[in-house]
Design a protein around this motif. Structure first.
Motif, mmCIF file in Angstrom:
data_model
loop_
_atom_site.group_PDB
_atom_site.id
_atom_site.type_symbol
_atom_site.label_atom_id
_atom_site.label_comp_id
_atom_site.label_asym_id
_atom_site.label_seq_id
_atom_site.Cartn_x
_atom_site.Cartn_y
_atom_site.Cartn_z
ATOM 1 N N GLU A 126 0.832 -1.208 0.000
ATOM 2 C CA GLU A 126 0.000 0.000 0.000
ATOM 3 C C GLU A 126 0.864 1.254 0.000
ATOM 4 O O GLU A 126 0.633 2.195 -0.759
ATOM 5 C CB GLU A 126 -0.925 0.001 1.219
ATOM 6 N N TYR A 127 1.878 1.272 0.860
ATOM 7 C CA TYR A 127 2.754 2.439 0.908
ATOM 8 C C TYR A 127 3.545 2.576 -0.388
ATOM 9 O O TYR A 127 3.729 3.676 -0.918
ATOM 10 C CB TYR A 127 3.706 2.358 2.093
ATOM 11 N N LEU A 128 4.012 1.443 -0.898
ATOM 12 C CA LEU A 128 4.800 1.435 -2.122
ATOM 13 C C LEU A 128 4.029 2.064 -3.278
ATOM 14 O O LEU A 128 4.564 2.867 -4.052
ATOM 15 C CB LEU A 128 5.186 -0.004 -2.471
ATOM 16 N N GLU A 129 2.754 1.733 -3.382
ATOM 17 C CA GLU A 129 1.949 2.196 -4.509
ATOM 18 C C GLU A 129 1.402 3.611 -4.319
ATOM 19 O O GLU A 129 1.314 4.386 -5.286
ATOM 20 C CB GLU A 129 0.795 1.224 -4.746
ATOM 21 N N GLN A 130 1.055 3.963 -3.074
ATOM 22 C CA GLN A 130 0.345 5.215 -2.851
ATOM 23 C C GLN A 130 1.214 6.365 -2.374
ATOM 24 O O GLN A 130 0.851 7.534 -2.554
ATOM 25 C CB GLN A 130 -0.789 4.990 -1.842
ATOM 26 N N HIS A 131 2.360 6.070 -1.757
ATOM 27 C CA HIS A 131 3.133 7.144 -1.136
ATOM 28 C C HIS A 131 4.546 7.313 -1.683
ATOM 29 O O HIS A 131 5.032 8.445 -1.775
ATOM 30 C CB HIS A 131 3.203 6.925 0.380
ATOM 31 N N LEU A 132 5.221 6.227 -2.059
ATOM 32 C CA LEU A 132 6.580 6.378 -2.555
ATOM 33 C C LEU A 132 6.668 7.262 -3.803
ATOM 34 O O LEU A 132 7.662 7.976 -3.971
ATOM 35 C CB LEU A 132 7.206 5.011 -2.828
ATOM 36 N N PRO A 133 5.669 7.247 -4.687
ATOM 37 C CA PRO A 133 5.750 8.170 -5.828
ATOM 38 C C PRO A 133 5.862 9.639 -5.415
ATOM 39 O O PRO A 133 6.398 10.456 -6.174
ATOM 40 C CB PRO A 133 4.430 7.908 -6.578
ATOM 41 N N HIS A 134 5.408 9.969 -4.192
ATOM 42 C CA HIS A 134 5.460 11.357 -3.737
ATOM 43 C C HIS A 134 6.892 11.826 -3.483
ATOM 44 O O HIS A 134 7.140 13.032 -3.441
ATOM 45 C CB HIS A 134 4.647 11.530 -2.451
ATOM 46 N N VAL A 135 7.820 10.875 -3.276
ATOM 47 C CA VAL A 135 9.208 11.269 -3.006
ATOM 48 C C VAL A 135 10.123 10.959 -4.200
ATOM 49 O O VAL A 135 11.339 10.932 -4.066
ATOM 50 C CB VAL A 135 9.742 10.577 -1.723
ATOM 51 N N LYS A 136 9.510 10.753 -5.337
ATOM 52 C CA LYS A 136 10.273 10.436 -6.549
ATOM 53 C C LYS A 136 11.224 11.563 -6.921
ATOM 54 O O LYS A 136 12.340 11.324 -7.409
ATOM 55 C CB LYS A 136 9.307 10.159 -7.699
ATOM 56 N N ALA A 137 10.808 12.802 -6.697
ATOM 57 C CA ALA A 137 11.665 13.944 -7.032
ATOM 58 C C ALA A 137 12.905 13.987 -6.135
ATOM 59 O O ALA A 137 13.973 14.445 -6.557
ATOM 60 C CB ALA A 137 10.878 15.236 -6.900
ATOM 61 N N LEU A 138 12.765 13.526 -4.887
ATOM 62 C CA LEU A 138 13.887 13.520 -3.957
ATOM 63 C C LEU A 138 14.810 12.332 -4.191
ATOM 64 O O LEU A 138 16.029 12.457 -4.103
ATOM 65 C CB LEU A 138 13.377 13.479 -2.510
ATOM 66 N N PHE A 139 14.191 11.181 -4.447
ATOM 67 C CA PHE A 139 14.940 9.941 -4.682
ATOM 68 C C PHE A 139 14.443 9.330 -5.991
ATOM 69 O O PHE A 139 13.552 8.479 -6.002
ATOM 70 C CB PHE A 139 14.755 8.974 -3.510
ATOM 71 N N PRO A 140 15.017 9.772 -7.106
ATOM 72 C CA PRO A 140 14.484 9.360 -8.422
ATOM 73 C C PRO A 140 14.671 7.882 -8.744
ATOM 74 O O PRO A 140 13.965 7.344 -9.595
ATOM 75 C CB PRO A 140 15.257 10.243 -9.401
ATOM 76 N N PHE A 141 15.626 7.235 -8.055
ATOM 77 C CA PHE A 141 15.888 5.829 -8.348
ATOM 78 C C PHE A 141 15.365 4.974 -7.198
ATOM 79 O O PHE A 141 15.870 5.028 -6.076
ATOM 80 C CB PHE A 141 17.387 5.612 -8.586
ATOM 81 N N GLN A 142 14.344 4.178 -7.495
ATOM 82 C CA GLN A 142 13.648 3.397 -6.479
ATOM 83 C C GLN A 142 13.590 1.937 -6.918
ATOM 84 O O GLN A 142 13.251 1.635 -8.061
ATOM 85 C CB GLN A 142 12.239 3.948 -6.254
#
Length: 331
Positions: A126-142
C-alpha cells in the motif's frame, strides 16, 4: 542484599565467555543483557552504603562487564561535524509493516532528503503504490522487492544515484525475506549495496521422546544466512555497504563473525548504547514494550575501502525500530 540474581548473572557470564551462542539458553538471554545488568547498577550504591566490601566488589565487577560490553562507544563522540561533498550518507529503517503512519513516514523521508541512499525494510505494498511516488523527485531511483506475507511487505531502496545490477534474492531457501542488491557509482567508483533483513530467531520445540518436547531458541536459519552473506562479502571486488535489520545484537556470535569482514559504523563513530529495538510496541512480542529499547539489531556496515565519519540512531517513534544513519567516505 545478594540473592539468586547475582548467582544467575555470574553463571550467565561464565557460560557466555566459555561457550558464546553455542547454548541456546545463553543466546536467548544475551538479547536482554542491558536489562539483566540493570539491577547490579542499583545494588552497587546500596552495597557501598552498607559497607559490604565483598558485595561492593561483586557489583563493581558486574558494572565492569557493562563497560566491557558497551564502553567502547559510551563516550565516543569523534564524529566530524560537517559533510564532505564526496561523502556518501545512508540511512536504514525498518518501518514496521503493522505500525507506521504513512504520512509521518513520508515526512520522515522528506526530512532526510539529503541522504544519498535509504534502505527500507517491511515496506507495505500500500505504501509502495500510494506514497513512494510522492518522493520520486527527492529519490528518483527506487527499487522494491517482492511483497510477501499477509501484509504484503518487502524491501525498498531509495537513491539519488542510478541503481544498477539490481537483484532480489534469498540468502537461504528457508529465509523469510528477500534481500536486495544494487550497485551505484560515487566519484567514479562503483559501490555495492545490500539491503538486509535476516530471519528473526524464535522459540521452537525439539522432540525428546514422543510426545515430550522442550523449547529452545532457534537461530538456525539466521546463522545460515549470515554464513552465506559473509561468503558474498568476501568475494566482492568493489566497496560494500550493507544495512538493515539483522535481528542479532552485538553480543551474538553472528555479529562477531560478520564484523570480521566489515566494520560497524555506529561502533566506530556513534556514541551511547544506540539501542534500536523495541522503540514501541511490536507485533512479534505480545507484551507492551513501548519506549524502552534494549537491543541494537539495526546496523550500517561497510567494507575496508571506506571509513565512517559519523553515525547515529534517530529517535523516530513510528515503528518498533529506530532508524540508523551513517556518513561514509572513501579512504
Amino acid at each position: 542484599m545478594i540473592n539468586l540474581y547475582h548467582f544467575v548473572v555470574l553463571f550467565y557470564l561464565l557460560c557466555f565467555f566459555l561457550f558464546g551462542d553455542q547454548f541456546n539458553l545463553i543466546a536467548f538471554f544475551s538479547n536482554f543483557v542491558p536489562l539483566i545488568f540493570l539491577p547490579s547498577l542499583l545494588y552497587l550504591p546500596l552495597s557501598i552504603w552498607k559497607r559490604k566490601i565483598f558485595w561492593v566488589s561483586v557489583n563493581f565487577l558486574l558494572f565492569l562487564f557493562v563497560v566491557y560490553f558497551f564502553g567502547n562507544r559510551l563516550f565516543n563522540n569523534s564524529a566530524e561535524k560537517t559533510k564532505n561533498h564526496s561523502s556518501l550518507t545512508v540511512l536504514s529503517y525498518n518501518v514496521g509493516q503493522n505500525l507506521p503512519d504513512f504520512q509521518k513516514l513520508e515526512q520522515f523521508i522528506n526530512t532526510n532528503k539529503s541522504c544519498d541512499v535509504l534502505f527500507l525494510q517491511e515496506v507495505t505494498e500500500e505504501y509502495l503504490e500510494q506514497h513512494l511516488p510522492h518522493v520520486k523527485a527527492l529519490f528518483p531511483f527506487q527499487f522494491s522487492g517482492p511483497m510477501i506475507g499477509k501484509n504484503k511487505a518487502g524491501m525498498v531502496m531509495l537513491s539519488k544515484h542510478l541503481l544498477k545490477d539490481t537483484l532480489n534474492f534469498k540468502l537461504v531457501k528457508d529465509g523469510l525475506v528477500f534481500q536486495q542488491f544494487a550497485t551505484i557509482v560515487k566519484d567514479d567508483s562503483p559501490i555495492n549495496l545490500y539491503n538486509i533483513h535476516l530471519t528473526y530467531p524464535w522459540i521452537s520445540y525439539q522432540s525428546v521422546y514422543p510426545p515430550l518436547k522442550y523449547p529452545y531458541w532457534d537461530t538456525k536459519i539466521r546463522e545460515q544466512e549470515v554464513q552465506v552473506l559473509i561468503d558474498l562479502l568476501v568475494n566482492n571486488e568493489h566497496p560494500v555497504i550493507l544495512a538493515g535489520d539483522f535481528n542479532f545484537n552485538e553480543l551474538s556470535d553472528n555479529y562477531q563473525q560478520l564484523t570480521q569482514v566489515v566494520d560497524d559504523a555506529f561502533v566506530n563513530k556513534g556514541a551511547g548504547f544506540g539501542f534500536t529495538w523495541p522503540a514501541r510496541s511490536t507485533p512479534t512480542v505480545p507484551i507492551k514494550l513501548s519506549g524502552i529499547p534494549f537491543n541494537r539489531i539495526d546496523y550500517i556496515f561497510y567494507s575496508s575501502q571506506l571509513e565512517a565519519k559519523k553515525s547515529n540512531r534517530i529517535l523516530f517513534y513510528e515503528s518498533d525500530h529506530f532508524p540508523v544513519y551513517a556518513e561514509l567516505e572513501f579512504k
